[in-house]
Design a protein around this motif. Structure first.
Motif, PDB file in Angstrom:
ATOM      1  N   TYR A   1     -19.451  90.287 106.770  1.00 43.80           N
ATOM      2  CA  TYR A   1     -18.651  91.441 107.228  1.00 43.80           C
ATOM      3  C   TYR A   1     -19.499  92.715 107.349  1.00 43.80           C
ATOM      4  CZ  TYR A   1     -15.123  88.161 105.595  1.00 43.80           C
ATOM      5  OH  TYR A   1     -14.387  87.028 105.356  1.00 43.80           O
ATOM      6  N   HIS A   2     -20.781  92.540 107.644  1.00 42.95           N
ATOM      7  CA  HIS A   2     -21.652  93.689 107.894  1.00 42.95           C
ATOM      8  C   HIS A   2     -22.358  93.484 109.237  1.00 42.95           C
ATOM      9  CE1 HIS A   2     -20.910  94.510 103.679  1.00 42.95           C
ATOM     10  NE2 HIS A   2     -21.531  95.674 103.784  1.00 42.95           N
ATOM     11  N   PRO A   3     -21.635  93.625 110.329  1.00 38.83           N
ATOM     12  CA  PRO A   3     -22.272  93.391 111.632  1.00 38.83           C
ATOM     13  C   PRO A   3     -23.373  94.389 111.951  1.00 38.83           C
ATOM     14  CG  PRO A   3     -20.089  94.360 111.905  1.00 38.83           C
ATOM     15  CD  PRO A   3     -20.230  94.022 110.455  1.00 38.83           C
ATOM     16  N   GLN A   4     -23.367  95.549 111.282  1.00 34.07           N
ATOM     17  CA  GLN A   4     -24.411  96.534 111.564  1.00 34.07           C
ATOM     18  C   GLN A   4     -25.783  96.066 111.110  1.00 34.07           C
ATOM     19  OE1 GLN A   4     -21.835  96.915 109.575  1.00 34.07           O
ATOM     20  NE2 GLN A   4     -22.362  97.886 107.618  1.00 34.07           N
ATOM     21  N   HIS A   5     -25.840  95.031 110.275  1.00 36.59           N
ATOM     22  CA  HIS A   5     -27.142  94.529 109.847  1.00 36.59           C
ATOM     23  C   HIS A   5     -27.888  93.819 110.974  1.00 36.59           C
ATOM     24  CE1 HIS A   5     -26.153  94.527 105.245  1.00 36.59           C
ATOM     25  NE2 HIS A   5     -26.072  95.714 105.818  1.00 36.59           N
ATOM     26  N   LYS A   6     -27.192  93.406 112.006  1.00 32.31           N
ATOM     27  CA  LYS A   6     -27.823  92.844 113.206  1.00 32.31           C
ATOM     28  C   LYS A   6     -27.105  93.411 114.437  1.00 32.31           C
ATOM     29  CE  LYS A   6     -25.257  88.511 112.611  1.00 32.31           C
ATOM     30  NZ  LYS A   6     -24.264  88.758 113.641  1.00 32.31           N
ATOM     31  N   GLY A   7     -27.114  94.712 114.476  1.00 33.71           N
ATOM     32  CA  GLY A   7     -26.354  95.411 115.512  1.00 33.71           C
ATOM     33  C   GLY A   7     -26.861  95.174 116.919  1.00 33.71           C
ATOM     34  N   LYS A   8     -28.165  94.880 117.079  1.00 34.43           N
ATOM     35  CA  LYS A   8     -28.698  94.695 118.433  1.00 34.43           C
ATOM     36  C   LYS A   8     -28.091  93.488 119.106  1.00 34.43           C
ATOM     37  CE  LYS A   8     -33.088  96.867 117.158  1.00 34.43           C
ATOM     38  NZ  LYS A   8     -32.660  97.195 115.775  1.00 34.43           N
ATOM     39  N   VAL A   9     -27.982  92.371 118.386  1.00 29.90           N
ATOM     40  CA  VAL A   9     -27.386  91.192 118.995  1.00 29.90           C
ATOM     41  C   VAL A   9     -25.869  91.317 119.078  1.00 29.90           C
ATOM     42  CG1 VAL A   9     -27.133  89.853 116.861  1.00 29.90           C
ATOM     43  CG2 VAL A   9     -27.491  88.665 119.020  1.00 29.90           C
ATOM     44  N   GLU A  10     -25.241  92.043 118.150  1.00 32.66           N
ATOM     45  CA  GLU A  10     -23.789  92.240 118.218  1.00 32.66           C
ATOM     46  C   GLU A  10     -23.420  93.020 119.480  1.00 32.66           C
ATOM     47  OE1 GLU A  10     -21.434  91.093 116.390  1.00 32.66           O
ATOM     48  OE2 GLU A  10     -22.471  90.278 114.644  1.00 32.66           O
ATOM     49  N   ARG A  11     -24.189  94.042 119.789  1.00 31.61           N
ATOM     50  CA  ARG A  11     -23.924  94.799 121.020  1.00 31.61           C
ATOM     51  C   ARG A  11     -24.261  93.963 122.251  1.00 31.61           C
ATOM     52  NH1 ARG A  11     -22.031  96.283 124.595  1.00 31.61           N
ATOM     53  NH2 ARG A  11     -21.991  98.299 125.648  1.00 31.61           N
ATOM     54  N   SER A  12     -25.272  93.123 122.132  1.00 31.41           N
ATOM     55  CA  SER A  12     -25.661  92.288 123.266  1.00 31.41           C
ATOM     56  C   SER A  12     -24.605  91.234 123.570  1.00 31.41           C
ATOM     57  CB  SER A  12     -27.008  91.619 122.977  1.00 31.41           C
ATOM     58  OG  SER A  12     -27.429  90.837 124.062  1.00 31.41           O
ATOM     59  N   VAL A  13     -23.889  90.779 122.548  1.00 27.67           N
ATOM     60  CA  VAL A  13     -22.821  89.807 122.767  1.00 27.67           C
ATOM     61  C   VAL A  13     -21.746  90.396 123.681  1.00 27.67           C
ATOM     62  CG1 VAL A  13     -20.877  88.684 121.598  1.00 27.67           C
ATOM     63  CG2 VAL A  13     -23.196  88.411 120.709  1.00 27.67           C
ATOM     64  N   ALA A  14     -21.351  91.612 123.411  1.00 24.11           N
ATOM     65  CA  ALA A  14     -20.357  92.264 124.264  1.00 24.11           C
ATOM     66  C   ALA A  14     -20.886  92.465 125.679  1.00 24.11           C
ATOM     67  CB  ALA A  14     -19.957  93.601 123.650  1.00 24.11           C
ATOM     68  N   TYR A  15     -22.182  92.738 125.797  1.00 27.66           N
ATOM     69  CA  TYR A  15     -22.789  92.917 127.123  1.00 27.66           C
ATOM     70  C   TYR A  15     -22.778  91.610 127.912  1.00 27.66           C
ATOM     71  CZ  TYR A  15     -26.469  93.704 130.592  1.00 27.66           C
ATOM     72  OH  TYR A  15     -27.184  93.795 131.751  1.00 27.66           O
ATOM     73  N   VAL A  16     -23.089  90.497 127.269  1.00 29.40           N
ATOM     74  CA  VAL A  16     -23.065  89.194 127.950  1.00 29.40           C
ATOM     75  C   VAL A  16     -21.651  88.857 128.395  1.00 29.40           C
ATOM     76  CG1 VAL A  16     -23.439  86.726 127.631  1.00 29.40           C
ATOM     77  CG2 VAL A  16     -25.093  88.352 126.732  1.00 29.40           C
ATOM     78  N   ARG A  17     -20.689  89.099 127.520  1.00 31.68           N
ATOM     79  CA  ARG A  17     -19.303  88.748 127.849  1.00 31.68           C
ATOM     80  C   ARG A  17     -18.799  89.556 129.043  1.00 31.68           C
ATOM     81  NH1 ARG A  17     -17.407  89.331 123.183  1.00 31.68           N
ATOM     82  NH2 ARG A  17     -17.308  87.130 122.571  1.00 31.68           N
ATOM     83  N   SER A  18     -19.129  90.826 129.107  1.00 28.99           N
ATOM     84  CA  SER A  18     -18.603  91.670 130.180  1.00 28.99           C
ATOM     85  C   SER A  18     -19.391  91.536 131.474  1.00 28.99           C
ATOM     86  CB  SER A  18     -18.597  93.138 129.735  1.00 28.99           C
ATOM     87  OG  SER A  18     -19.924  93.575 129.447  1.00 28.99           O
ATOM     88  N   SER A  19     -20.704  91.350 131.381  1.00 30.89           N
ATOM     89  CA  SER A  19     -21.533  91.345 132.584  1.00 30.89           C
ATOM     90  C   SER A  19     -21.752  89.952 133.154  1.00 30.89           C
ATOM     91  CB  SER A  19     -22.899  91.973 132.276  1.00 30.89           C
ATOM     92  OG  SER A  19     -23.743  91.936 133.404  1.00 30.89           O
TER      93      SER A  19
END
Length: 582
Positions: free
Chosen positions: A262-280
């Protein structure tokens, strides 16, 4: 204007609660609550605490009826407006008496659930969990926790995470859920995505390996979630890794670093990239197969993701990756040998079942136990000494193999190769490749017995079609008990005695083989065109023409003359018989 005032103003103009909720992006129950009650005014002395803060003696609220009440005794429907424009409830929080204790426990990082349980057990708290949760949330809002940005050196770290992928819709309409493993290099933000059907160890490790091969090297650190394929027991200080995952990391020289739950900020780069893949890359698209989805992800990565200007670094991702590539560790020369292992019993049809597919084992192992090792690429059948008996390429569920023994570089019989296909074994139907394919296969096998056998098989196919297949198979089967030369000689005798309308039968070949050399051969006798005893065809032609003229009623010749003429001139001269021998 605050949200509460906007709700009341729109409700007064006759707008529906659904429309107000949609336009203001507020829950409809919240809209209904504020639209039903008119706004209350609160007047407090300067510098004093408003109602609900715990010290409410100096605060005064004006209710809708115009009565002024103290904050501690205000009714549930009274509202107070603070100098910041926030509307607070006039009632006092049940957690106010334990403010110091709650603040201390929240500072230690305890959750609202834990704080509520300790208050009930130690301090005799009788309030609800929701009250404690609201109070803790207000404390956190007053003291937000700082998040420290972590930047990595080139080739130092890669972050991975699983995301839910799109549904794969096959041609028959069958839908299947996919999962996408996303990998992001922390320095350059270069990414790699691969879709799989399962999140098991085999799929996870193979997708990781494909990503490292795509990058051209491995990093020193690997940040990941606590998924069971990688971490058996989550512990931030001393995690227990999956043995296969630990061996994989040793193989590639990577140190795994599981993040806190429950600490997604510890790997925030891939967490943000997941949203980018889903939308783009995925939104609004459908795919017919897993391979189609992976091809699209790879093309999107090269043409879109690598060419973009990253919002944080303000540089092109592809250019930064070229700068990071030399700092990656060298890849080992071989792939990681990740496989599953189990015992199987060879079925009566000679196959073993692995992952709902069927692989053939040597026939001498029918009914016996064998060891099977398999991964996403290869299936190997081994004996008790772990010696490879046969190996196959992994198949989809429901498929059967055509085997080729990996120990033999080529089969000794050239008839086993036909049209570039290996045809040594049969499938569960007894046939392999269809009727036409098997007719050509067995005809070629019959040709190895001799030219007469090949001619007999070809003539049999010409006359009987697909029905001839089993007879040709039986002819080849005779080689188990008879020599090829004897079979070829029997076929030659059968062809010599066969006419244009004579049926070719395998039982004739068997009869000739049983008779052996004593089997008689039919003598061919030539026909004679002329003989002194037999009249020629010209005499019969004259006879037919004369009798045809006599039968014509239009003839003017009387019967007497015709009879006398017939008696005088015979169309058939007397044959010359040979003189009797003295």
């Amino acid at each position: 204007m605050s949200d509460q005032q906007a709700i009341q103003a729109l409700a007064a103009k006759g707008f529906s609660l659904r429309w107000i909720s949609r336009e203001l992006n507020i829950n409809r129950r919240t809209v209904a609550r504020y639209a039903a009650a008119p706004a209350a005014k609160c007047t407090t002395e300067p510098g004093k605490v408003t109602a609900g803060s715990g010290v409410a003696e100096t605060s005064k609220c004006t209710t809708p009826e115009g009565k002024v009440t103290a904050g501690s005794g205000a009714a549930e429907t009274s509202k107070c407006t603070t100098p910041e424009g926030k509307v607070t409830a006039g009632s006092r929080s049940s957690c106010a008496l334990h403010t110091g204790v709650i603040e201390a426990m929240a500072a230690d990082g305890l959750t609202a659930q834990r704080i509520w349980a300790d208050l009930r057990a130690v301090h005799g708290f009788e309030g609800s969990y929701e009250a404690v949760k609201r109070f803790v949330n207000r404390l956190k809002a007053r003291t937000p926790q700082r998040v420290w940005r972590v930047e990595s050196q080139p080739g130092e770290e890669v972050q991975v995470d699983f995301m839910q992928g799109p549904m794969v819709v096959a041609a028959d309409g069958k839908r299947r859920r996919t999962w996408i493993l996303r990998m992001v290099l922390s320095f350059s933000r270069k990414g790699y995505s691969e879709a799989v059907f399962r999140q098991d160890s085999e799929s996870f490790l193979r997708a990781l390996e494909n990503g490292l091969r795509n990058f051209g090297g491995s990093t020193h650190l690997l940040d990941l979630d606590n998924l069971k394929a990688g971490v058996l027991k989550a512990d931030w200080t001393d995690p227990e890794f999956n043995p296969k995952f630990a061996a994989f990391c040793r193989h590639y020289g990577i140190t795994p670093m599981p993040c806190r739950p429950y600490h997604p900020q510890h790997k925030g780069k891939v967490e943000r990239s997941v949203a980018y893949v889903r939308s783009s890359a995925l939104q609004g698209r459908t795919f017919e197969s897993l391979a189609d989805l992976n091809r699209h992800l790879l093309h999107w990565e090269e043409t879109v993701a690598d060419t973009r200007i990253h919002g944080t670094t303000r540089r092109q991702v592809g250019a930064m990756f070229e700068e990071e590539r030399p700092h990656l560790q060298e890849l080992p020369p071989s792939l990681f040998p990740a496989y599953q292992e189990a015992q199987r019993v060879v079925h009566r049809d000679g196959f073993v079942e692995v992952a709902k597919a069927y692989y053939e084992a040597p026939p001498e192992w029918i009914g016996r136990k064998v060891w099977v090792q398999w991964d996403g690429r290869r299936v190997a059948v081994l004996n008790d000494r772990q010696e490879c008996l046969v190996a196959h390429v992994a198949l989809e569920p429901g498929q059967f193999t055509r085997t080729r023994d990996v120990r033999a570089p080529a089969p000794p019989d050239p008839a086993l190769f036909l049209d570039g296909q290996f045809t040594r074994t049969r499938d569960v139907r007894g046939l392999d490749g269809g009727i036409d394919f098997n007719i050509r296969r067995w005809s070629r096998k019959a040709a190895t017995l001799g030219p007469a056998a090949a001619q007999w098989a070809a003539l049999l196919v010409e006359r009987r079609g697909a029905e001839a297949l089993r007879s040709i198979m039986g002819l080849c089967g005779l080689a188990r008990t008879h020599r090829a030369a004897h079979i070829d000689a029997a076929c030659a005798k059968a062809l010599a005695s066969a006419g244009a309308d004579t049926a070719l039968r395998l039982k004739d070949i068997r009869h000739l083989l049983r008779a052996g050399s004593s089997a008689p051969s039919q003598t061919q006798m030539p026909f004679m065109d002329e003989h002194p005893v037999i009249r020629g065809l010209a005499h019969y032609a004259r006879f037919v023409s004369l009798h045809a003229g006599a039968a014509d009623p239009s003839s003017t010749t009387d019967n007497h003359e015709h009879t006398s003429q017939h008696q005088d001139t015979s169309p058939f001269p007397a044959p010359q018989r040979p003189d009797p021998q003295p």
